[in-house]
Design an enzyme around this catalytic site. Sequence first.
Site, PDB file in Angstrom:
ATOM      1  N   ALA A 147       8.251   1.262   1.195  1.00 30.74           N
ATOM      2  CA  ALA A 147       9.134   2.247   0.572  1.00 30.74           C
ATOM      3  C   ALA A 147       8.324   3.023  -0.462  1.00 30.74           C
ATOM      4  CB  ALA A 147      10.289   1.513  -0.100  1.00 30.74           C
ATOM      5  N   GLY A 199       8.622  -2.091   3.508  1.00 32.12           N
ATOM      6  CA  GLY A 199       9.522  -1.310   4.343  1.00 32.12           C
ATOM      7  C   GLY A 199       8.863  -0.868   5.642  1.00 32.12           C
ATOM      8  N   GLU A 252       6.566  -7.060  -1.435  1.00 33.90           N
ATOM      9  CA  GLU A 252       7.592  -6.717  -2.438  1.00 33.90           C
ATOM     10  C   GLU A 252       7.610  -7.689  -3.608  1.00 33.90           C
ATOM     11  OE1 GLU A 252       7.960  -6.516   0.798  1.00 33.90           O
ATOM     12  OE2 GLU A 252       9.283  -4.865   1.383  1.00 33.90           O
TER      13      GLU A 252
HETATM   14  N1  3HC Z   1       4.879   4.042  -2.876  1.00 34.16           N
HETATM   15  C1  3HC Z   1       4.378   5.065  -3.595  1.00 34.16           C
HETATM   16  N2  3HC Z   1       3.066   5.249  -3.808  1.00 34.16           N
HETATM   17  C2  3HC Z   1       2.231   4.369  -3.259  1.00 34.16           C
HETATM   18  C3  3HC Z   1       2.671   3.280  -2.492  1.00 34.16           C
HETATM   19  C4  3HC Z   1       4.059   3.131  -2.300  1.00 34.16           C
HETATM   20  N3  3HC Z   1       4.576   2.131  -1.578  1.00 34.16           N
HETATM   21  N4  3HC Z   1       1.607   2.565  -2.088  1.00 34.16           N
HETATM   22  C5  3HC Z   1       0.527   3.199  -2.564  1.00 34.16           C
HETATM   23  N5  3HC Z   1       0.907   4.292  -3.275  1.00 34.16           N
HETATM   24  C6  3HC Z   1       0.024   5.269  -3.930  1.00 34.16           C
HETATM   25  C7  3HC Z   1      -0.793   4.645  -5.048  1.00 34.16           C
HETATM   26  O1  3HC Z   1      -0.067   4.670  -6.246  1.00 34.16           O
HETATM   27  C8  3HC Z   1      -2.004   5.544  -5.087  1.00 34.16           C
HETATM   28  O2  3HC Z   1      -1.617   6.715  -5.771  1.00 34.16           O
HETATM   29  P1  3HC Z   1      -2.700   7.524  -6.650  1.00 34.16           P
HETATM   30  O3  3HC Z   1      -3.777   7.919  -5.704  1.00 34.16           O
HETATM   31  O4  3HC Z   1      -1.900   8.641  -7.209  1.00 34.16           O
HETATM   32  O5  3HC Z   1      -3.167   6.542  -7.680  1.00 34.16           O
HETATM   33  C9  3HC Z   1      -2.198   5.918  -3.611  1.00 34.16           C
HETATM   34  O6  3HC Z   1      -0.943   5.666  -2.982  1.00 34.16           O
HETATM   35  C10 3HC Z   1      -3.269   5.097  -2.905  1.00 34.16           C
HETATM   36  O7  3HC Z   1      -3.028   3.727  -3.165  1.00 34.16           O
HETATM   37  P2  3HC Z   1      -4.217   2.703  -3.477  1.00 34.16           P
HETATM   38  O8  3HC Z   1      -5.126   3.295  -4.486  1.00 34.16           O
HETATM   39  O9  3HC Z   1      -3.567   1.410  -3.781  1.00 34.16           O
HETATM   40  O10 3HC Z   1      -4.946   2.686  -2.054  1.00 34.16           O
HETATM   41  P3  3HC Z   1      -5.616   1.487  -1.287  1.00 34.16           P
HETATM   42  O11 3HC Z   1      -6.150   2.088  -0.045  1.00 34.16           O
HETATM   43  O12 3HC Z   1      -6.512   0.716  -2.198  1.00 34.16           O
HETATM   44  O13 3HC Z   1      -4.423   0.472  -0.901  1.00 34.16           O
HETATM   45  C11 3HC Z   1      -2.281  -0.177  -0.043  1.00 34.16           C
HETATM   46  C12 3HC Z   1      -3.440   0.856  -0.002  1.00 34.16           C
HETATM   47  C13 3HC Z   1      -2.752  -1.530   0.467  1.00 34.16           C
HETATM   48  C14 3HC Z   1      -1.170   0.360   0.817  1.00 34.16           C
HETATM   49  C15 3HC Z   1      -1.805  -0.334  -1.517  1.00 34.16           C
HETATM   50  O14 3HC Z   1      -1.579   0.953  -2.051  1.00 34.16           O
HETATM   51  C16 3HC Z   1      -0.546  -1.117  -1.679  1.00 34.16           C
HETATM   52  O15 3HC Z   1      -0.580  -2.322  -1.683  1.00 34.16           O
HETATM   53  N6  3HC Z   1       0.591  -0.415  -1.856  1.00 34.16           N
HETATM   54  C17 3HC Z   1       1.849  -1.025  -2.130  1.00 34.16           C
HETATM   55  C18 3HC Z   1       2.484  -1.573  -0.898  1.00 34.16           C
HETATM   56  C19 3HC Z   1       3.831  -2.145  -1.227  1.00 34.16           C
HETATM   57  O16 3HC Z   1       4.041  -2.768  -2.242  1.00 34.16           O
HETATM   58  N7  3HC Z   1       4.777  -1.941  -0.322  1.00 34.16           N
HETATM   59  C20 3HC Z   1       6.094  -2.412  -0.509  1.00 34.16           C
HETATM   60  C21 3HC Z   1       6.876  -1.391  -1.264  1.00 34.16           C
HETATM   61  S1  3HC Z   1       8.464  -1.956  -1.723  1.00 34.16           S
HETATM   62  C22 3HC Z   1       9.373  -1.842  -0.303  1.00 34.16           C
HETATM   63  O17 3HC Z   1       8.874  -1.501   0.720  1.00 34.16           O
HETATM   64  C23 3HC Z   1      10.831  -2.165  -0.466  1.00 34.16           C
HETATM   65  C24 3HC Z   1      11.506  -2.362   0.832  1.00 34.16           C
HETATM   66  O18 3HC Z   1      11.497  -3.714   1.201  1.00 34.16           O
HETATM   67  C25 3HC Z   1      12.932  -1.896   0.770  1.00 34.16           C
END
Ligand code: 3HC
Length: 696
Positions: free
Chosen positions: A63, A102, A125
């Site tokens: 998400a 998500g 998450e």
């Molecule tokens: N939402 C918004 N922005 C996000 C994002 C997300 N889910 N994931 C990454 N970004 C952004 C980062 O903030 C960063 O922004 P910036 O360049 O402005 O600083 C950019 O994307 C690149 O991210 P990284 O620097 O972390 O890039 P990497 O290549 O090192 O890593 C990744 C990529 C493994 C996808 C890592 O970003 C990550 O772990 N992201 C979070 C994933 C996550 O937590 N997903 C679950 C979200 S909650 C959810 O899905 C709820 C659902 O169950 C309803």
Amino acid sequence: MSDAVTYERRDGIGVITVNNPPVNALGQAVRQGLKECLDQGLADGEARALVVTGGGNTFPAGADIREFGKPPQEPSLPDVIDAYESSDKLVVAAIHGTALGGGLEVALGCDYRVAVESAAVGVPEVKLGLLPGAGGTQRLPRLAGVQNALEMITGGNQVKAPKARDMGIIDAIVGADLVDEAVAYANKLVSEAAPRRPIRDMEASAESDSVFDDFEKGLQKKARGFLAPFHCVKAVRAAVDLPFREGLKRERELFQELMDSPQSKAQRHVFFAEREVGKVPGIGKDTPKREIKSVGVVGAGTMGGGIAMNFLNAGIPVIIKEVKQEALDKGLSVIRKNYESTAKKGRISMDDVDKRMGLIMPTLDYDDFKDVDLVIEAVFESMDVKQDVFETLDRVCKPGAILATNTSTLDVNRIASFTGRPEDVMGMHFFSPANVMKLLENVRGDKTSDEVVATVMDLSKRIGKVGVCVGVCDGFVGNRMLHKRQAEAVALVDEGASPEQVDKVIYDFGFPMGPFAMSDLAGLDIGYSIRLERRKAGDPDAQELTWLDKLAEKGRYGQKTQAGVYRYEEGDRTPKPDPEVAELIEQHRRDKGITPREVSDQEILERCMYVMVNEGSKILEEGIAARALDVDIVWIYGYGFPVYRGGTMFWADQVGLGEIRDRVRQFYQDQGGEQWKPSPLLEQLASEGKGFHDAK
Ligand code: 3HC
Ligand code: NAI
């Protein structure tokens, strides 16, 4: 229709592609697009089945976290996934990069999942203080089993595609032409008249009656203080106990509770802070960086050896220098032993050990540094010794080499002045054990060039550290605040608290240990010798012996002598209260004419924490840290500040700066001392009703 998601037909299969760089997060436009493209695919008479995939580098990674805490926008992710699961055409998810949160939940709404070998899936998450809230807690246990689902959901770690296939999450690993392969796979399913396979129709059954209780028990220690992992278990339990739709409802309730919790707010703050901290204000992305292909380390003691290991791990060759062969041999043997013990635990192979050891070259001769791109000095903490080292480095190192010091207390500007190139000098303050601790305080001197700062910040990431750029002052950010807390903890014991009581309050707050258990770990002799130096230098605050100094003078140095503030049994690091220490403290109080009083836990918490907040505020005022988030990251990665409280300054904002200002004023009035003099920034923000994170 927005172009966040596109639809095309390939070889009789409708292909739905998400295009929302960098990680294809499932923001409103993407959710809308996914829904519209599904409708288009279902209406497309020439599409026999559908494939859903991510453009660019990855399947959706979750998400859009930036939307959290804002009013929800239709369509919701659970509704989109429900539509995919209800589709009357077969849907295949084609996964590359990282299908996370998500993103994986979307894939679980499909009938089949294929992935390239390098892909990974996961539900991270929990690391944001949440649980998978779009059906993940209900579908994953149905597909992969309860035990696997519990591990993935409460741990939040990524699972590589081959393992995910073994777990039943992925149906097939395909070649690199992902979309072509997925289209072929879908065509094959259609030609075999493969059934639709909605996960909601599957049964989730626990492997044993006690699986949830056992799992929760294991979490008590691993996830002490965190709310989300326990909610995750509750949600997975619902997948077993309740019919699918009711389970989804339960998941939603639990998800919402977490979303509204201060813990998740804090953990989401840490997620962004961790990414923001690498972007130093005033240093643009286009600042040139120097290439670092080889590194020199001066000193192969406690820190030098650990520092060298970081570079060896990243495949960067290291030349390490000592004064005597004996010290060099000892330093190298400690490094080898460390690697061998990691290999014994199965985390690296013996081949890796040899490869890493093959990258280190021991020397007694400074001339061997003539070609290295960076030197880090980790010799004794004495300005005279540092002067000698830096004058020599200045003479032998090539122009453009970065000269860094690992000093923890000395003035980096003064060290830079020993060279003819202060613009190339910087502090790189590693934390002990340097091969383990993730924090790296990169200390920018008055004359350090932007290019050097940018290079060192970039290098920090390369060697797996979280680099925080800080300015020059006594103790930099972390230890400067720590020393204030320590002095307060010692004073609280003077007044009547016991060391155990102080430690318990700080431990219960969520730190891995209290201030005195920490002193025993670091060695009381270290603090003692620093205070001796201060006393000699005439520091008025260091003139009297504290009860800690008196313990050190008795040879009670902490864990290493099995006696410090606590006593320790052979081979056991558990601190045990010691009547001898209680007696020494009582005597100390008598000597100072103090009548001990009852000190409440609340007072301990306020004094230990607010004194740090006040100091952190001064650090911000002085520009030693550029932003409150820098201070937060220092405390989380250097000192184990509980992640679910977001770091010292974030926590302060949540408590409310008005409240903290009032208490700081009160402590200043009651006991005086520079440490309690309210920081003007704290005063100002409190009067404006703002927090530190609103300041910049
Ligand atoms: N939402 C918004 N922005 C996000 C994002 C997300 N889910 N994931 C990454 N970004 C952004 C980062 O903030 C960063 O922004 P910036 O360049 O402005 O600083 C950019 O994307 C690149 O991210 P990284 O620097 O972390 O890039 P990497 O290549 O090192 O890593 C990744 C990529 C493994 C996808 C890592 O970003 C990550 O772990 N992201 C979070 C994933 C996550 O937590 N997903 C679950 C979200 S909650 C959810 O899905 C709820 C659902 O169950 C309803
Ligand atoms: P240490 O005493 O374990 O190691 C210092 C080493 O430097 C010794 O092996 C000594 O032989 C060697 N040395 C001295 N002069 C030298 C020279 N001219 N050339 C080559 N080698 C020389 O000390 P430690 O703990 O590793 O500390 C080193 C530096 O790191 C100090 O500045 C200290 O303040 C800093 N530091 C220490 C931390 C800790 O927890 N120990 C944490 C963070 C920083």
